[in-house]
Design a protein around this motif. Structure first.
Motif, short mmCIF file in Angstrom:
data_model
loop_
_atom_site.label_atom_id
_atom_site.label_comp_id
_atom_site.label_asym_id
_atom_site.label_seq_id
_atom_site.Cartn_x
_atom_site.Cartn_y
_atom_site.Cartn_z
N GLN A 40 0.81 -1.21 0.00
CA GLN A 40 0.00 0.00 0.00
C GLN A 40 0.85 1.26 0.00
OE1 GLN A 40 -3.17 -0.80 -0.37
NE2 GLN A 40 -2.57 -2.93 -0.03
N GLU A 270 -16.95 4.64 2.81
CA GLU A 270 -17.50 5.98 2.66
C GLU A 270 -18.39 6.32 3.86
OE1 GLU A 270 -20.71 8.22 -0.19
OE2 GLU A 270 -19.05 7.18 -1.21
N THR A 290 -11.88 21.28 -1.25
CA THR A 290 -10.80 21.56 -2.19
C THR A 290 -11.25 22.59 -3.23
OG1 THR A 290 -11.46 19.84 -3.77
CG2 THR A 290 -10.03 19.18 -1.94
N THR A 296 -12.20 15.54 0.44
CA THR A 296 -11.49 14.30 0.16
C THR A 296 -10.92 13.68 1.43
OG1 THR A 296 -9.37 15.40 -0.24
CG2 THR A 296 -10.86 15.17 -2.12
N ASP A 298 -8.29 10.11 2.57
CA ASP A 298 -7.51 8.95 2.17
C ASP A 298 -7.29 8.04 3.37
OD1 ASP A 298 -6.78 9.66 -0.67
OD2 ASP A 298 -5.90 11.39 0.37
N CYS A 299 -7.43 6.74 3.17
CA CYS A 299 -7.18 5.77 4.22
C CYS A 299 -5.69 5.49 4.28
CB CYS A 299 -7.95 4.48 3.97
SG CYS A 299 -7.61 3.20 5.22
N GLN A 300 -5.08 5.72 5.44
CA GLN A 300 -3.66 5.48 5.61
C GLN A 300 -3.33 3.99 5.54
OE1 GLN A 300 -1.35 7.74 5.74
NE2 GLN A 300 -2.59 9.57 5.99
N GLY A 303 -4.98 2.83 1.45
CA GLY A 303 -4.80 3.74 0.33
C GLY A 303 -6.08 4.13 -0.38
N HIS A 305 -9.23 6.13 -1.60
CA HIS A 305 -9.44 7.57 -1.72
C HIS A 305 -10.93 7.85 -1.85
CE1 HIS A 305 -8.67 11.72 -2.92
NE2 HIS A 305 -9.49 11.55 -3.95
N TYR A 306 -11.41 8.80 -1.05
CA TYR A 306 -12.84 9.14 -1.05
C TYR A 306 -13.01 10.61 -1.40
CZ TYR A 306 -13.21 4.75 1.50
OH TYR A 306 -13.13 3.42 1.87
N GLU A 307 -14.00 10.90 -2.25
CA GLU A 307 -14.36 12.26 -2.62
C GLU A 307 -15.86 12.45 -2.38
OE1 GLU A 307 -13.11 13.66 -6.37
OE2 GLU A 307 -11.01 13.02 -6.14
#
Length: 322
Positions: A40, A270, A290, A296, A298-300, A303, A305-307
């Motif tokens: 990841q 989400e 943004t 947005t 991000d899951c550490q 990985g 990604h959510y918007e």
């Protein structure tokens, strides 16, 4: 040993007991799960090694938590590697796999050399056990001690749980793929008559402070046997964990129990992102939006990604659908 047998022991934790010594333990092998964790992120080598060691410790320790519980390990430091976090999610039902995830936060410009533990500096090692939504998590903390993370884990169990504990770990790349293996020994829980009158060296408790007599002799003998383990025996996959137990501890009457499968897994979604944002007002959400008009996240760990549409998050959003 057949190819199928080798695969059967990958990503598994085998609990056992040494009946002649009042000692319990686990043998862990991580292959694909560890590879997924490290894939990841493009970690530098010393950070990668720290995450691998932490994931292996998490699998060994986490096997003891009850169904549906969650165990987390955390390292927080003032060094180049600021934090390492891992989670072990116990199976929902008997016979199902447990899931594990891990990540590290670090300052790349502060990394020096390739010695993993040297990247940590002063800090602490913590274990958290989450027993359910309505239960307060249990937390135990001990200072970081070296020269590796396993030493901090051993110190934690001696200090916080008063349980003599020993880890033998090995991990690294084999044929381009990450493999890890380890053995954990732990003396059966018993109240020690020594604890009332002794303090650990330097403020930290050790096995010598917790055991005496036959218990200390048994513990020392099991540790001497564990010292003979070889790297290839830990990592495998040619030697099954059951054969390893016989090779190391045949005079201690080893008894193996059912193995626990372990897989990489992340619980982010989400819905969880929306829940975490529900404490913020529309004004707060506006500050997070943004230039493209999205919120947005991000899951550490994995990985992902959510918007999200800012109009649909926060405690006072207008409910407008995207």
């Amino acid at each position: 040993m057949t190819f199928g047998s080798k695969l059967a022991w990958d990503d598994s934790v085998l609990p056992f007991q040494l009946d002649a010594s009042d000692i319990r333990g686990r043998v862990a092998r991580l292959d694909g799960a560890l590879g997924r964790i490290l894939a990841q992120h493009a970690y530098p080598e010393p950070v990668e090694a720290l995450v691998a060691e932490m994931a292996l410790l998490t699998a060994l320790i986490g096997q003891t938590v009850k169904l549906r519980w969650k165990l987390s390990l955390q390292v927080q430091t003032k060094g180049a590697v600021r934090m390492i976090a891992t989670d072990y999610f116990a199976p929902e039902r008997e016979g199902e796999a447990a899931h594990i995830r891990a990540y590290a936060s670090f300052d790349a410009d502060r990394l020096s050399g390739n010695e993993p533990f040297a990247q940590l500096g002063e800090g602490y090692f913590a274990i958290l056990i989450h027993q359910g939504e309505d239960m307060r998590p249990y937390q135990g903390i001990t200072p970081l001690v070296g020269p590796s993370l396993k030493d901090s884990a051993e110190a934690y169990f001696a200090q916080s749980e008063q349980l003599p504990t020993r880890f033998a770990l090995s991990f690294g790349r084999e044929g381009g793929n990450w493999r890890a293996g380890g053995v954990m020994l732990q003396h059966m829980p018993k109240a020690s008559p020594l604890m009332a009158s002794r303090e650990g060296t330097g403020g930290l408790v050790s096995a010598q402070d917790l055991l005496d007599g036959d218990a200390m002799e048994n513990w020392n003998r099991a540790n001497i046997l564990l010292d003979t383990v070889q790297r290839d025996e830990l990592i495998g996959p040619d030697l099954p964990p059951t054969d390893l137990l016989v090779r190391l501890f045949h005079e201690e009457q080893p008894r193996a129990f059912d193995a626990q499968a372990v897989r990489f897994g992340c619980t982010c979604s989400e819905a969880r992102v929306r829940q975490s944002l529900s404490i913020y007002s529309a004004r707060d959400i506006g500050r997070m939006t943004t230039d493209a008009g999205r919120v947005t996240a991000d899951c550490q760990f994995c990985g992902a990604h959510y918007e999200l549409d800012p109009a649909t998050v926060g405690f006072d959003h207008d409910g407008t659908a995207e």
